[in-house]
Scaffold this motif. Structure first.
Motif, mmCIF file in Angstrom:
data_model
loop_
_atom_site.group_PDB
_atom_site.id
_atom_site.type_symbol
_atom_site.label_atom_id
_atom_site.label_comp_id
_atom_site.label_asym_id
_atom_site.label_seq_id
_atom_site.Cartn_x
_atom_site.Cartn_y
_atom_site.Cartn_z
ATOM 1 N N PHE A 404 42.237 7.701 85.186
ATOM 2 C CA PHE A 404 41.808 7.087 83.937
ATOM 3 C C PHE A 404 43.018 6.571 83.160
ATOM 4 O O PHE A 404 44.123 7.116 83.268
ATOM 5 C CB PHE A 404 41.041 8.099 83.086
ATOM 6 C CG PHE A 404 39.678 8.429 83.616
ATOM 7 C CD1 PHE A 404 38.570 7.680 83.247
ATOM 8 C CD2 PHE A 404 39.495 9.485 84.496
ATOM 9 C CE1 PHE A 404 37.303 7.980 83.740
ATOM 10 C CE2 PHE A 404 38.241 9.797 84.996
ATOM 11 C CZ PHE A 404 37.149 9.039 84.617
ATOM 12 N N ASN A 405 42.777 5.535 82.377
ATOM 13 C CA ASN A 405 43.832 4.896 81.595
ATOM 14 C C ASN A 405 43.965 5.614 80.247
ATOM 15 O O ASN A 405 43.062 5.543 79.414
ATOM 16 C CB ASN A 405 43.482 3.424 81.378
ATOM 17 C CG ASN A 405 44.600 2.638 80.719
ATOM 18 O OD1 ASN A 405 45.535 3.195 80.150
ATOM 19 N ND2 ASN A 405 44.510 1.319 80.786
ATOM 20 N N ASP A 410 40.246 8.855 75.916
ATOM 21 C CA ASP A 410 40.759 10.155 75.480
ATOM 22 C C ASP A 410 40.528 11.128 76.625
ATOM 23 O O ASP A 410 39.456 11.728 76.745
ATOM 24 C CB ASP A 410 40.047 10.626 74.211
ATOM 25 C CG ASP A 410 40.584 11.965 73.701
ATOM 26 O OD1 ASP A 410 41.447 12.559 74.381
ATOM 27 O OD2 ASP A 410 40.138 12.413 72.627
ATOM 28 N N CYS A 411 41.535 11.260 77.491
ATOM 29 C CA CYS A 411 41.359 12.015 78.735
ATOM 30 C C CYS A 411 41.105 13.502 78.480
ATOM 31 O O CYS A 411 40.525 14.187 79.324
ATOM 32 C CB CYS A 411 42.582 11.836 79.637
ATOM 33 S SG CYS A 411 42.797 10.142 80.248
ATOM 34 N N SER A 412 41.504 14.003 77.319
ATOM 35 C CA SER A 412 41.281 15.416 77.017
ATOM 36 C C SER A 412 39.794 15.730 76.877
ATOM 37 O O SER A 412 39.388 16.895 76.958
ATOM 38 C CB SER A 412 42.014 15.802 75.728
ATOM 39 O OG SER A 412 41.456 15.145 74.602
ATOM 40 N N LYS A 413 38.977 14.696 76.695
ATOM 41 C CA LYS A 413 37.537 14.886 76.522
ATOM 42 C C LYS A 413 36.754 14.650 77.811
ATOM 43 O O LYS A 413 35.523 14.769 77.813
ATOM 44 C CB LYS A 413 37.011 13.934 75.442
ATOM 45 C CG LYS A 413 37.723 14.052 74.096
ATOM 46 C CD LYS A 413 37.567 15.435 73.491
ATOM 47 C CE LYS A 413 38.216 15.486 72.105
ATOM 48 N NZ LYS A 413 38.115 16.836 71.512
ATOM 49 N N ILE A 414 37.438 14.312 78.892
ATOM 50 C CA ILE A 414 36.742 14.055 80.152
ATOM 51 C C ILE A 414 36.311 15.376 80.791
ATOM 52 O O ILE A 414 37.116 16.298 80.959
ATOM 53 C CB ILE A 414 37.634 13.268 81.127
ATOM 54 C CG1 ILE A 414 37.905 11.856 80.589
ATOM 55 C CG2 ILE A 414 36.990 13.184 82.502
ATOM 56 C CD1 ILE A 414 38.879 11.065 81.422
ATOM 57 N N GLU A 415 35.047 15.462 81.137
ATOM 58 C CA GLU A 415 34.506 16.614 81.853
ATOM 59 C C GLU A 415 33.924 16.124 83.176
ATOM 60 O O GLU A 415 32.956 15.370 83.194
ATOM 61 C CB GLU A 415 33.416 17.306 81.027
ATOM 62 C CG GLU A 415 33.908 17.965 79.745
ATOM 63 C CD GLU A 415 34.720 19.227 80.009
ATOM 64 O OE1 GLU A 415 34.586 19.790 81.128
ATOM 65 O OE2 GLU A 415 35.479 19.640 79.116
ATOM 66 N N SER A 447 48.063 14.544 85.134
ATOM 67 C CA SER A 447 47.726 14.704 83.725
ATOM 68 C C SER A 447 46.218 14.915 83.615
ATOM 69 O O SER A 447 45.501 14.924 84.624
ATOM 70 C CB SER A 447 48.139 13.462 82.941
ATOM 71 O OG SER A 447 47.263 12.379 83.221
ATOM 72 N N SER A 448 45.725 15.021 82.400
ATOM 73 C CA SER A 448 44.282 15.198 82.190
ATOM 74 C C SER A 448 43.502 13.942 82.567
ATOM 75 O O SER A 448 42.271 13.958 82.599
ATOM 76 C CB SER A 448 44.000 15.557 80.736
ATOM 77 O OG SER A 448 44.497 14.551 79.864
ATOM 78 N N CYS A 449 44.205 12.850 82.873
ATOM 79 C CA CYS A 449 43.555 11.592 83.260
ATOM 80 C C CYS A 449 43.340 11.463 84.767
ATOM 81 O O CYS A 449 42.713 10.494 85.210
ATOM 82 C CB CYS A 449 44.407 10.402 82.799
ATOM 83 S SG CYS A 449 44.571 10.225 81.007
ATOM 84 N N ASP A 450 43.863 12.391 85.561
ATOM 85 C CA ASP A 450 43.959 12.196 87.004
ATOM 86 C C ASP A 450 43.087 13.185 87.775
ATOM 87 O O ASP A 450 43.140 14.394 87.537
ATOM 88 C CB ASP A 450 45.412 12.337 87.456
ATOM 89 C CG ASP A 450 46.356 11.468 86.638
ATOM 90 O OD1 ASP A 450 45.977 10.322 86.343
ATOM 91 O OD2 ASP A 450 47.451 11.941 86.285
ATOM 92 N N THR A 474 33.674 11.175 75.468
ATOM 93 C CA THR A 474 33.203 11.028 74.089
ATOM 94 C C THR A 474 32.069 10.020 73.962
ATOM 95 O O THR A 474 31.338 10.031 72.969
ATOM 96 C CB THR A 474 34.366 10.606 73.172
ATOM 97 O OG1 THR A 474 34.965 9.411 73.705
ATOM 98 C CG2 THR A 474 35.407 11.699 73.091
ATOM 99 N N GLU A 475 31.920 9.135 74.970
ATOM 100 C CA GLU A 475 30.885 8.106 74.911
ATOM 101 C C GLU A 475 29.601 8.518 75.630
ATOM 102 O O GLU A 475 28.644 7.754 75.681
ATOM 103 C CB GLU A 475 31.407 6.802 75.515
ATOM 104 C CG GLU A 475 32.594 6.211 74.748
ATOM 105 C CD GLU A 475 33.125 4.941 75.396
ATOM 106 O OE1 GLU A 475 32.691 4.628 76.530
ATOM 107 O OE2 GLU A 475 33.962 4.279 74.783
#
Length: 576
Positions: A404-405, A410-415, A447-450, A474-475
């Protein structure tokens, strides 16, 4: 004529039942919507949005198309329904509707009994004969266009305008798309070697197919990469760091070498590979998950490539940077700006860059995420990288990843909810050895994006795969579905011989190319050695295609043979 109109009307009656509008969107039907509405292939970003982020069913997407500026420009206020019906038929089938059908649809639209979006879906679903062939061909080209990561709407219209019922038009359009990708690569500086130039073009082809900005060539990064390639091959070493006591020392770390070569920023990333073939070393780096992450980082947009072959040792170096940040460092001030600022990011450590300008400099792509593998690739396995990402396992399939970019999400919110991988060719669900993220990355590079998923088995030659990822942020909740395939080695006349059993004989043709494939296991992840003996036959060629596959060609008379000893397996090739 009346019969055709009756068929079209009947199809609409059938298709407008309550079930059709609950239809799930797919790459195929949303691509057809693009063709019908806009007369073009879907842009990659747009197709991904409607499929994975809009949250709409197919009919909702069709309705939403009419809220788009492009639609309003094509069909402005006052654009009558008769011309609209005509244009949709031309877009889909390269023809006008027959007069009875034309009158029918015009009346339905004029009366308001059906909206334009439902009319388009009904006509799409009612395609028969040549109409169906043309629409299928347009859909295939549209998907191919989006799969290559393209967003040029002018090209999207141009390629679609050439599609007819003859499948040869599809092949011509795909070649035009491929030629466009190749021609759009920046010019390679004249002082780069032939292999460096080919690696540059090949890597940019991959990035463009994934929807990322292509790398521009940078002279300072090229010098730093060339110096390190020479250092490694001259000293027979591998890695990112140099010792001042060795031949050709140019700087301890990648950023040191870049600065010594004249680069102004310390934001330098490096990939190192040893295969002597430019394509194989790029492919091997794309298979190694940490190095893949380096090539696909959203904040990098320029590169220098260096290659050296000395003393029987090959080294390819890829030094990557950010041009925006490089310009800020070149033109920056040592005076503190108002507000927050960054320092220590330039070769001149006294230069202070405003924080907002620094963040803006890193935003070289607005793509939400990048997926890999995607499209057709050559390698279906992974078994080597330093540092090693899957301790306890000796190999896996080619890892499937989504990065993710951080400038968009906001990668911290990705589940992450679920991930599945299916072999479409065999309908088999592939087990996953390791699902890797920031929390279980053994080397701390993610990172939290990967996110990466390591298949329990190798992806097979000639097979197609479908990946399905569900996640929330978040969306809301999202579903990402994509496909890739593994190419087969050689050409159409070549043949893959799969080694199953300890003693096996294959009847072969003299002078034909064969690929002896030993499926990897955790005990035998690769072919580390082999030997052969001949019984009348002659060996024309033996070389590794990959670490599980040996390319062989023998010649001779009928009943001549060659026997290969491969990791405890005796494989005899007998000429028929």
């Amino acid at each position: 004529m009346m019969k055709k109109a009756f068929v079209e009307v009947l199809l609409f009656c059938l298709l407008s039942s309550n079930t059709i509008w609950a239809q799930l969107p797919t790459r195929e039907n949303v691509t057809e919507l693009y063709v019908a509405t806009f007369n073009r292939a879907p842009d990659s970003a747009g197709l991904d949005y409607w499929l994975y982020d809009s949250g709409l069913q197919l009919e909702g997407i069709a309705r939403s198309f009419f809220d788009q500026p492009e639609t309003q420009e094509l069909y402005p206020e006052g654009y009558d329904n008769r011309n609209f019906v005509k244009q949709v038929y031309l877009n889909l089938f390269n023809r006008e509707p027959d007069s009875a059908g034309w009158d029918y649809w015009e009346e339905e639209l004029d009366s308001g009994r059906i909206p334009k979006s439902e009319f388009i879906l009904a006509v799409m679903n009612g395609a028969l004969g040549d109409d169906a062939a043309i629409l299928h061909n347009k859909e295939e080209v549209g998907e191919y266009f989006a799969q290559k990561g393209l967003n040029d709407t002018d090209l999207a219209k141009d390629v679609m305008g050439k599609i007819v019922s003859d499948y040869a038009s599809v092949e011509t359009a795909k070649k035009e798309i491929d030629d466009y990708i190749s021609s759009d690569t920046p010019e390679v500086p004249s002082d780069w070697s032939e292999d460096e130039a080919k690696a540059f073009e090949y890597l940019n082809k991959i990035r463009k197919s994934l929807g990322l900005p292509i790398f521009k060539a940078d002279s300072s990064l090229h010098l730093a990469a060339s110096k390190h390639a020479h250092y490694l091959s001259a000293n027979g070493k591998y890695g990112h760091y140099e010792s001042s006591s060795d031949i050709g020392y140019f700087g301890y770390a990648p950023s040191d070498r870049a600065i010594n070569a004249g680069y102004s920023s310390t934001n330098v990333s490096e990939n190192v590979a040893t295969p002597s073939n430019y394509k194989k070393n790029v492919d091997s780096l794309m298979t190694a998950i940490y190095h893949r992450l380096g090539f696909l980082t959203f904040s990098l947009d320029e590169i220098g490539i260096g290659e050296s072959k000395e003393n029987g040792y090959s080294a390819y170096i890829y030094d990557m940077g950010n041009n925006n940040l490089e310009q800020l460092c070149k033109n920056g001030s040592t005076e503190p700006p108002n507000g927050r600022y960054m320092y220590g990011v330039c070769a001149n450590e006294d230069i202070k860059i405003p924080h907002d300008e620094y963040l803006k400099a890193l935003q070289v792509s607005d793509r939400k995420y990048v997926l890999y593998p995607k499209g057709e690739i050559d390698i279906g396995f992974f078994n080597s990288e330093s540092p090693y990402p899957i301790p306890g396992y000796n190999f896996s399939g080619n890892p499937v990843s989504i990065f993710f970019n951080p400038n968009v999400v906001d990668c911290s919110k990705i589940e992450l909810e679920t991930f599945t991988l299916k072999d479409v060719s065999s309908a088999e669900k592939i087990d996953i050895l390791v699902s890797m993220n920031m929390n279980n990355d053994p080397n701390g590079h993610f990172s939290s994006c990967d996110f990466a998923f390591f298949p329990a088995k190798r992806e097979e030659f000639g097979h197609s795969y479908e990946a399905l990822l569900r996640y929330s942020d978040t969306e809301g909740e999202h579903e990402v579905r994509w496909n890739f395939s593994i190419s087969s080695p050689g050409d159409a006349n070549s043949e893959i011989l799969t080694i199953v059993g300890d003693d096996i004989t294959f009847d072969v043709e003299s002078g034909k190319d064969y690929y002896l494939y030993l499926p990897p296991t955790q005990d035998t992840p690769s072919i580390s050695s082999y030997s052969y003996s001949i019984m009348g036959a002659s060996i024309d060629s033996t070389d590794f295609y990959d670490s599980n596959t040996l390319h062989v060609r023998i010649s001779g008379d009928s009943d001549d043979a060659a026997t290969f000893e491969i990791m405890g397996h005796e494989v005899t090739l007998k000429i028929r």
